[in-house]
Motif scaffolding. Structure first.
Motif, PDB file in Angstrom:
ATOM      1  N   THR A   3       0.827  -1.203   0.000  1.00 14.15           N
ATOM      2  CA  THR A   3       0.000   0.000   0.000  1.00 14.15           C
ATOM      3  C   THR A   3       0.861   1.253   0.000  1.00 14.15           C
ATOM      4  O   THR A   3       0.508   2.271  -0.610  1.00 14.15           O
ATOM      5  N   ILE A   4       2.011   1.190   0.672  1.00 16.78           N
ATOM      6  CA  ILE A   4       2.844   2.377   0.870  1.00 16.78           C
ATOM      7  C   ILE A   4       4.220   2.205   0.238  1.00 16.78           C
ATOM      8  O   ILE A   4       4.876   1.169   0.438  1.00 16.78           O
ATOM      9  N   PHE A   5       4.640   3.189  -0.522  1.00 16.66           N
ATOM     10  CA  PHE A   5       6.014   3.292  -0.999  1.00 16.66           C
ATOM     11  C   PHE A   5       6.578   4.607  -0.461  1.00 16.66           C
ATOM     12  O   PHE A   5       5.900   5.643  -0.499  1.00 16.66           O
ATOM     13  N   GLY A   6       7.802   4.582   0.049  1.00 17.48           N
ATOM     14  CA  GLY A   6       8.349   5.792   0.621  1.00 17.48           C
ATOM     15  C   GLY A   6       9.858   5.892   0.514  1.00 17.48           C
ATOM     16  O   GLY A   6      10.562   4.880   0.470  1.00 17.48           O
ATOM     17  N   GLN A   7      10.338   7.117   0.473  1.00 17.71           N
ATOM     18  CA  GLN A   7      11.769   7.397   0.474  1.00 17.71           C
ATOM     19  C   GLN A   7      12.023   8.633   1.334  1.00 17.71           C
ATOM     20  O   GLN A   7      11.112   9.452   1.553  1.00 17.71           O
ATOM     21  N   TYR A   8      13.253   8.762   1.801  1.00 17.92           N
ATOM     22  CA  TYR A   8      13.632   9.952   2.570  1.00 17.92           C
ATOM     23  C   TYR A   8      14.760  10.668   1.840  1.00 17.92           C
ATOM     24  O   TYR A   8      15.787  10.072   1.530  1.00 17.92           O
ATOM     25  N   LEU A   9      14.557  11.967   1.572  1.00 18.21           N
ATOM     26  CA  LEU A   9      15.555  12.774   0.885  1.00 18.21           C
ATOM     27  C   LEU A   9      16.231  13.690   1.908  1.00 18.21           C
ATOM     28  O   LEU A   9      15.585  14.553   2.503  1.00 18.21           O
TER      29      LEU A   9
END
Length: 316
Positions: free
Chosen positions: A80-86
């Motif tokens: 359900t969730i895709f995420g990255q941290y920049l």
């Protein structure tokens, strides 16, 4: 730019160092604007959400977590969730690293609970009940074992097979873990009860809590969700990760505030107050404590900085 996979992020975020990094960040001068929610239409499906969580330490680092939540992804056998941290420099604006958002979130969440337990759980806590069998469960077991001398771990989930699998993973990692089916008996025996579920109805009842117990509520991140009942709130000294988040997002706080079971002044302190010593935390061996966590952007930033500096070997 540094790119960190889930496995590389996990290796760069050892729990002792991460707990220390969170302690320092909660004491410091991190700026955390309100998170941004944007609804995105998906033709023929449920609407998706773009979630942006910015934070910065002036002159040092700035970062933003980007999450895409697509509720109907299960139809495609996708998460359900895709995420990255920049992560970027707050001196120059240079973009420094792209860090796996899922692993960062799981580990910083567990480490935040362990940091709170270091202030709120009994120093001699030796038995932990883990309620929930998702990604966070093993992380919470590992993190809590850093700050307290835990010897026994009970695992409970709605799906016994999943609970058994988590118990086996915990055993393989060196923990004395057992799957349990009697939630009431396990809760009555536990010194620390950690919940990480999507429950809409209370799972932990206040009448089950023994004197000196610490309740760690990590799931139920919407106002409509709940993991503890009113009696648990009545019996416990209540603490939160951040006042702004817990009072508006977590059902375990929002619902009792709305009904009048909990008054705003009954929330004794947030995590910043606890780590800075503005509130002493646990006041007696018999006191029951309850900590509600909904997550904060400064936690992500603390983890991202630690991961970047661990891999790079130095700060910018």
């Amino acid at each position: 730019m540094l790119l960190l996979s889930a496995e590389e992020t996990r290796k760069a975020l050892a729990f002792p160092a991460l707990i220390a990094a969170l302690d320092a960040m909660f004491r410091g001068s991190c700026v955390t604007p309100v998170r941004h929610h944007h609804t995105m239409e998906v033709p023929g499906e449920a609407a998706a959400t773009l979630l942006l969580m910015p934070a910065w330490v002036p002159g040092a680092y700035t970062g933003v977590k980007l999450l895409n939540l697509f509720p109907d992804n299960h139809q495609r056998q996708l998460p359900t969730i895709f995420g990255q941290y920049l992560l970027s420099s707050a001196k120059t604006g240079e973009m420094l690293a792209l860090i796996d958002g899922g692993e960062l979130t799981a580990r910083r969440t567990a480490a935040t609970s362990a940091l709170a337990a270091d202030k709120l759980a009994r120093a001699d806590a030796h038995t932990m009940l883990m309620v929930g069998t998702g990604r966070l469960s093993l992380n919470l077991i590992e993190a809590h074992a850093i700050t307290r001398p835990l010897e026994r771990f009970f695992i409970w989930g709605r799906d016994p097979d999943k609970a058994k699998a988590i118990a086996a993973e915990a055993q393989a990692a060196g923990f004395n873990a057992t799957q349990v089916t009697d939630l009431k008996a396990a809760a009555e025996a536990a010194d620390i009860i950690s919940c990480a579920t999507l429950s809409s109805e209370p799972l932990i009842k206040g009448e089950w809590l023994k004197p000196g117990a610490h309740v760690d509520l990590v799931g139920a991140f919407k106002p409509s969700m709940r993991e503890s009942d009113d009696e648990a709130v009545r019996r416990a000294s209540v603490f939160v990760d951040t006042h702004a988040g817990a009072r508006t997002e977590g059902g375990d706080i929002v619902q009792p505030l709305t009904s009048g079971v909990l008054k705003p002044d009954d929330i004794l302190a947030d995590l910043s107050d606890l780590v800075a010593g503005r509130h002493p935390g646990r006041s007696s061996l018999q006191e029951i404590t309850l900590f509600k966590s909904v997550g904060a952007a400064l936690e992500d930033l603390a983890g991202a900085i630690l991961a970047f500096e661990t891999v790079n070997g130095h700060a910018t």
